[in-house]
Design a protein around this motif. Structure first.
Motif, PDB file in Angstrom:
ATOM      1  N   THR A  23      82.992  58.416  70.799  1.00 34.18           N
ATOM      2  CA  THR A  23      84.027  59.448  70.895  1.00 34.18           C
ATOM      3  C   THR A  23      84.252  59.863  72.345  1.00 34.18           C
ATOM      4  OG1 THR A  23      83.410  60.229  68.685  1.00 34.18           O
ATOM      5  CG2 THR A  23      84.763  61.703  70.034  1.00 34.18           C
ATOM      6  N   MET A  24      83.195  60.006  73.109  1.00 35.08           N
ATOM      7  CA  MET A  24      83.364  60.388  74.516  1.00 35.08           C
ATOM      8  C   MET A  24      84.056  59.275  75.296  1.00 35.08           C
ATOM      9  SD  MET A  24      82.531  63.495  74.483  1.00 35.08           S
ATOM     10  CE  MET A  24      82.900  63.775  76.231  1.00 35.08           C
ATOM     11  N   HIS A  49      80.819  70.357  72.509  1.00 32.25           N
ATOM     12  CA  HIS A  49      81.725  70.695  71.407  1.00 32.25           C
ATOM     13  C   HIS A  49      81.944  69.473  70.512  1.00 32.25           C
ATOM     14  CE1 HIS A  49      85.753  72.697  70.103  1.00 32.25           C
ATOM     15  NE2 HIS A  49      85.127  72.140  69.089  1.00 32.25           N
ATOM     16  N   VAL A  50      82.185  68.324  71.100  1.00 29.32           N
ATOM     17  CA  VAL A  50      82.389  67.094  70.333  1.00 29.32           C
ATOM     18  C   VAL A  50      81.145  66.770  69.512  1.00 29.32           C
ATOM     19  CG1 VAL A  50      82.734  64.586  70.525  1.00 29.32           C
ATOM     20  CG2 VAL A  50      84.181  66.165  71.841  1.00 29.32           C
ATOM     21  N   ASN A  51      79.973  66.976  70.086  1.00 29.39           N
ATOM     22  CA  ASN A  51      78.732  66.749  69.350  1.00 29.39           C
ATOM     23  C   ASN A  51      78.658  67.654  68.120  1.00 29.39           C
ATOM     24  OD1 ASN A  51      76.144  65.433  69.064  1.00 29.39           O
ATOM     25  ND2 ASN A  51      75.211  67.351  69.740  1.00 29.39           N
ATOM     26  N   ILE A  89      86.885  60.792  65.045  1.00 31.12           N
ATOM     27  CA  ILE A  89      85.612  61.204  64.436  1.00 31.12           C
ATOM     28  C   ILE A  89      85.695  61.058  62.916  1.00 31.12           C
ATOM     29  CG2 ILE A  89      84.032  63.145  64.032  1.00 31.12           C
ATOM     30  CD1 ILE A  89      84.817  64.139  66.865  1.00 31.12           C
ATOM     31  N   GLY A  90      86.782  61.534  62.343  1.00 26.28           N
ATOM     32  CA  GLY A  90      86.961  61.463  60.891  1.00 26.28           C
ATOM     33  C   GLY A  90      86.243  62.575  60.154  1.00 26.28           C
ATOM     34  N   GLU A  96      89.904  71.781  63.580  1.00 23.40           N
ATOM     35  CA  GLU A  96      88.998  71.292  64.630  1.00 23.40           C
ATOM     36  C   GLU A  96      89.790  70.882  65.872  1.00 23.40           C
ATOM     37  OE1 GLU A  96      85.669  71.106  64.678  1.00 23.40           O
ATOM     38  OE2 GLU A  96      85.045  71.157  62.583  1.00 23.40           O
ATOM     39  N   GLY A  97      90.944  70.272  65.659  1.00 23.79           N
ATOM     40  CA  GLY A  97      91.767  69.829  66.781  1.00 23.79           C
ATOM     41  C   GLY A  97      92.294  70.979  67.606  1.00 23.79           C
TER      42      GLY A  97
END
Length: 110
Positions: A23-24, A49-51, A89-90, A96-97
C-alpha cells in the motif's frame, strides 16, 4: 526517535507487513504522479494511519459515524487519491478515504 526508526517500528508491528509495504508503494506512486512531496513526519503519520486502516480491514472494525461535511474543503484530487488507497486495501468503508484524504491535502500544501 528518528523518522527511519519510526517507519521500521510501524512495519515491525504491522498485522500485515506485506500489505503495508504494498500500500505504501502504491501511495508513493500516487504522490510521485501528482508531484506531492510530504515531509518525512507527514509520511510517517500517513504510514501509521494506513497501518491502522489495514488493521481495520482485517478485523472488519468500522469507524464511528462522522459528518462528511467536515471534508468540504478537501480537493477532489486528494479525495480521489485516498479512495484509490481504500480500494487498494479493500474491505474498508468509504469514510476511511475521507480521513486519509487529509494527509494528501496537507502534503499538497507544503
Amino acid at each position: 526517535m528518528d523518522v527511519h526508526t519510526q517507519k521500521a517500528e510501524i512495519l515491525t508491528n504491522s498485522p500485515d507487513r506485506e500489505a503495508l509495504e504494498k500500500t505504501m508503494s502504491f501511495i508513493d506512486g500516487l504522490l510521485s504522479e501528482k508531484d506531492i512531496k510530504p515531509t518525512p513526519v507527514q509520511y510517517v503519520v500517513m504510514m501509521n494511519h494506513v497501518n491502522e486502516m489495514i488493521k481495520r480491514s482485517i478485523t472488519q472494525d468500522r469507524l464511528p459515524e462522522f459528518d462528511l461535511e467536515m471534508f468540504a474543503d478537501v480537493s477532489e484530487e486528494s479525495l480521489g487519491m485516498a479512495m484509490q488507497v481504500v480500494e487498494c486495501i479493500g474491505k474498508l468503508s468509504e469514510e476511511e478515504g475521507y480521513l486519509l484524504s487529509i494527509h494528501f491535502e496537507t502534503a499538497k500544501n507544503n
